[in-house]
Design a protein around this motif. Structure first.
Motif, PDB file in Angstrom:
ATOM      1  N   PHE A  16     -75.208  64.177 -35.575  1.00 23.76           N
ATOM      2  CA  PHE A  16     -74.321  64.318 -36.735  1.00 23.76           C
ATOM      3  C   PHE A  16     -73.926  65.777 -36.931  1.00 23.76           C
ATOM      4  O   PHE A  16     -72.773  66.102 -37.190  1.00 23.76           O
ATOM      5  N   GLY A  32     -67.047  60.839 -38.159  1.00 26.59           N
ATOM      6  CA  GLY A  32     -68.344  60.861 -37.478  1.00 26.59           C
ATOM      7  C   GLY A  32     -69.471  60.673 -38.471  1.00 26.59           C
ATOM      8  O   GLY A  32     -69.913  59.545 -38.722  1.00 26.59           O
ATOM      9  N   GLN A  33     -69.900  61.814 -39.055  1.00 29.90           N
ATOM     10  CA  GLN A  33     -71.042  61.755 -39.973  1.00 29.90           C
ATOM     11  C   GLN A  33     -70.735  60.835 -41.155  1.00 29.90           C
ATOM     12  O   GLN A  33     -69.667  60.926 -41.767  1.00 29.90           O
ATOM     13  N   GLY A  34     -71.703  59.982 -41.473  1.00 26.33           N
ATOM     14  CA  GLY A  34     -71.484  59.004 -42.536  1.00 26.33           C
ATOM     15  C   GLY A  34     -71.802  59.542 -43.913  1.00 26.33           C
ATOM     16  O   GLY A  34     -72.937  59.490 -44.352  1.00 26.33           O
ATOM     17  N   TYR A 121     -81.042  54.104 -36.089  1.00 29.74           N
ATOM     18  CA  TYR A 121     -80.790  55.361 -36.788  1.00 29.74           C
ATOM     19  C   TYR A 121     -81.590  56.492 -36.140  1.00 29.74           C
ATOM     20  O   TYR A 121     -82.729  56.305 -35.724  1.00 29.74           O
ATOM     21  N   ASN A 170     -77.518  50.545 -39.160  1.00 32.07           N
ATOM     22  CA  ASN A 170     -76.740  51.692 -38.665  1.00 32.07           C
ATOM     23  C   ASN A 170     -77.219  51.958 -37.239  1.00 32.07           C
ATOM     24  O   ASN A 170     -78.429  52.058 -37.040  1.00 32.07           O
ATOM     25  N   TYR A 201     -78.370  50.232 -46.787  1.00 28.28           N
ATOM     26  CA  TYR A 201     -77.015  49.653 -46.879  1.00 28.28           C
ATOM     27  C   TYR A 201     -77.041  48.270 -47.523  1.00 28.28           C
ATOM     28  O   TYR A 201     -76.134  47.462 -47.305  1.00 28.28           O
ATOM     29  N   LYS A 231     -76.091  55.604 -50.530  1.00 33.49           N
ATOM     30  CA  LYS A 231     -74.879  54.884 -50.112  1.00 33.49           C
ATOM     31  C   LYS A 231     -74.290  54.101 -51.275  1.00 33.49           C
ATOM     32  O   LYS A 231     -73.077  54.054 -51.452  1.00 33.49           O
ATOM     33  N   PHE A 316     -69.931  51.621 -41.118  1.00 36.57           N
ATOM     34  CA  PHE A 316     -69.612  52.051 -39.752  1.00 36.57           C
ATOM     35  C   PHE A 316     -69.029  50.898 -38.948  1.00 36.57           C
ATOM     36  O   PHE A 316     -69.395  49.746 -39.161  1.00 36.57           O
ATOM     37  N   ARG A 362     -69.079  55.161 -32.560  1.00 41.42           N
ATOM     38  CA  ARG A 362     -69.141  54.716 -33.952  1.00 41.42           C
ATOM     39  C   ARG A 362     -68.168  55.508 -34.824  1.00 41.42           C
ATOM     40  O   ARG A 362     -68.133  56.734 -34.766  1.00 41.42           O
TER      41      ARG A 362
HETATM   42  N1  GLN Z   1     -76.633  58.594 -42.220  1.00 41.61           N
HETATM   43  C1  GLN Z   1     -75.524  59.362 -41.807  1.00 41.61           C
HETATM   44  C2  GLN Z   1     -74.924  58.733 -40.590  1.00 41.61           C
HETATM   45  O1  GLN Z   1     -75.490  57.844 -39.997  1.00 41.61           O
HETATM   46  C3  GLN Z   1     -75.795  60.821 -41.503  1.00 41.61           C
HETATM   47  C4  GLN Z   1     -77.082  61.365 -41.903  1.00 41.61           C
HETATM   48  C5  GLN Z   1     -77.303  62.747 -41.361  1.00 41.61           C
HETATM   49  O2  GLN Z   1     -76.382  63.517 -41.200  1.00 41.61           O
HETATM   50  N2  GLN Z   1     -78.512  63.006 -41.042  1.00 41.61           N
HETATM   51  O3  GLN Z   1     -73.881  59.144 -40.194  1.00 41.61           O
END
Ligand code: GLN
Ligand code: PMP
Length: 385
Positions: A16, A32-34, A121, A170, A201, A231, A316, A362
């Motif tokens: 990320f 990208g980053q969520g 994850y 994720n 989530y 979230k 995502f 993703r």
């Molecule tokens: N959970 C977020 C993702 O999957 C990012 C978390 C992080 O940056 N560590 O994108």
């Protein structure tokens, strides 16, 4: 020569961080980053400001403010019929990340094995190995990411201590269905395995229903259920999370947690307690809102020749790039960021065997409409590139 200990030297900067840096350097739209790029709700922000102004500014109890533990217990009872004693069965943590870390550190002895589902994850495997544990991954495959019960049972050994489940998951957007959860629960009971579930989530889900593993027969007494505010309330920077489960598992987690952070930010806990009192319509609106973002991005991706694997949950969507002839996931994401100006995340870093993620990338759709529309413009312009 590195001054890092071997433990740190064995870890890489997260994907990320790497992709967000690349996106910023190329002024790319960051899918990208969520993290949501839109505003958090006014009420939750007002609560936090009020708590700070009212001088809720000293340490919270290590296991969390009582009113937040009570709000978590009430939510779990109302939504899932799960009963927890706020005094002994709930711990407030610094995000789900700390809950996971402290759970692993307090439940694993060196050499203990953890069964998990990949692609998973990114914090899971480093946390397991830092705790001295060994990951035993079951690789799920698109398009339906089905769990094969027998394959799962073959991963269980006399050293299996934990099973780590993330639903909705994720990065793949899978929501585990009741039949899969039944099989998982039955194996946990039969082999005396403790389950740790990551349900961050839980409210971002489009198909099926969210079924906490703890609600399955025999699981209430062997499951630590983890979630967070991040979230659901669009506050990923707050890092307010929790773990709920049998008192002995929560006690174990707290013994480790007290020496990591002792406690999380007190005023944010006050605001979290107030936020969790929202009515069910809030969760309905959240789902509907994310459904629209998901449909927008999936239709766009399909349109520009990037076949989406439509997610059942999470914010995502993965794309199968296997047949596109545009290199592996890492090359594809670098190229998309640098030339098209849209950043996505390669999935191989989410897999013990990187080959399992080479064909997947993703995209995050927790972004405001203008940002998604700008991404659409760039992807359309770049479609033939
Ligand atoms: N959970 C977020 C993702 O999957 C990012 C978390 C992080 O940056 N560590 O994108
Ligand atoms: N688990 C999963 C599956 C996630 O996607 C995230 C979000 N980055 C986390 C845990 C971390 O949650 P928190 O921000 O509450 O620590």
């Amino acid at each position: 020569m590195t001054r890092m200990a071997r433990r740190a030297a064995s870890l890489q900067p997260t994907i990320f961080t790497a992709m967000t840096d690349l996106a910023n350097r190329h002024r790319a739209i960051n899918l990208g980053q969520g993290f949501p790029d839109f505003a958090a709700g006014e009420a939750i922000k007002r609560s936090a400001v009020r708590a700070i102004k009212q001088d809720c500014n000293q340490y919270a109890p290590s296991n969390g403010q009582p009113q937040l533990r009570e709000a978590i217990a009430a939510k779990m009872s109302r939504q899932y019929g799960l009963q927890f004693d706020p005094g002994s069965q709930i711990a407030v943590t610094v995000g789900a990340t700390e809950a996971l870390f402290a759970a692993l550190f307090s439940l694993l002895d060196p050499g203990d094995e953890v069964v998990l589902f990949e692609p998973c994850y990114d914090s899971y495997r480093p946390a397991i190995s830092m705790a001295g544990g060994v990951s035993r991954p079951l690789t799920l495959r698109p398009p339906d990411w089905h769990v094969d019960r027998d394959e799962l049972e073959r991963l269980i050994s006399p050293r299996t201590r934990l099973l780590l489940l993330n639903s909705p998951q994720n990065p793949i957007g899978k929501v585990f269905n009741r039949e899969e959860l039944r099989a998982i629960a039955e194996l946990c009971v039969r082999h005396d395995v403790i389950a740790v579930t990551d349900e961050v989530y839980e409210h971002i889900l489009f198909e099926g229903e969210h079924i906490p593993l703890a609600t399955l027969p025999g699981m209430a007494d062997r499951t630590l259920t983890i979630s967070s505010l991040a979230k659901t309330f669009s506050v990923t920077g707050w890092k307010v999370g929790w773990a709920a489960g049998p008192a002995d598992l929560v006690e174990a987690l707290l013994r480790v947690k007290q020496f990591i952070t002792f406690c999380g930010a007190a005023p944010l806990q006050t605001a979290a307690a107030e936020a969790l009192a929202v009515g069910e319509d809030f969760y309905q609106r959240l789902k509907e809102d994310y459904r629209q973002r998901r449909d927008f991005l999936c239709e766009l991706l399909a349109d520009v020749g990037l076949p989406p694997l439509t997610p059942q949950g999470t914010y995502f969507v993965c794309v199968d790039i296997g047949a596109l002839g545009r290199g592996n996931d890492i090359a594809f994401c670098r190229d998309l960021t640098e030339r098209v100006g849209v950043a996505a995340i390669p999935v191989s870093p989410f897999c013990s065997n990187p080959d399992d993620g080479r064909d997947l990338v993703r995209f995050a759709f927790c972004k405001s409409r203008p940002v998604l529309e700008e991404a659409a413009k760039r992807l359309r312009a770049g479609a033939g590139m």
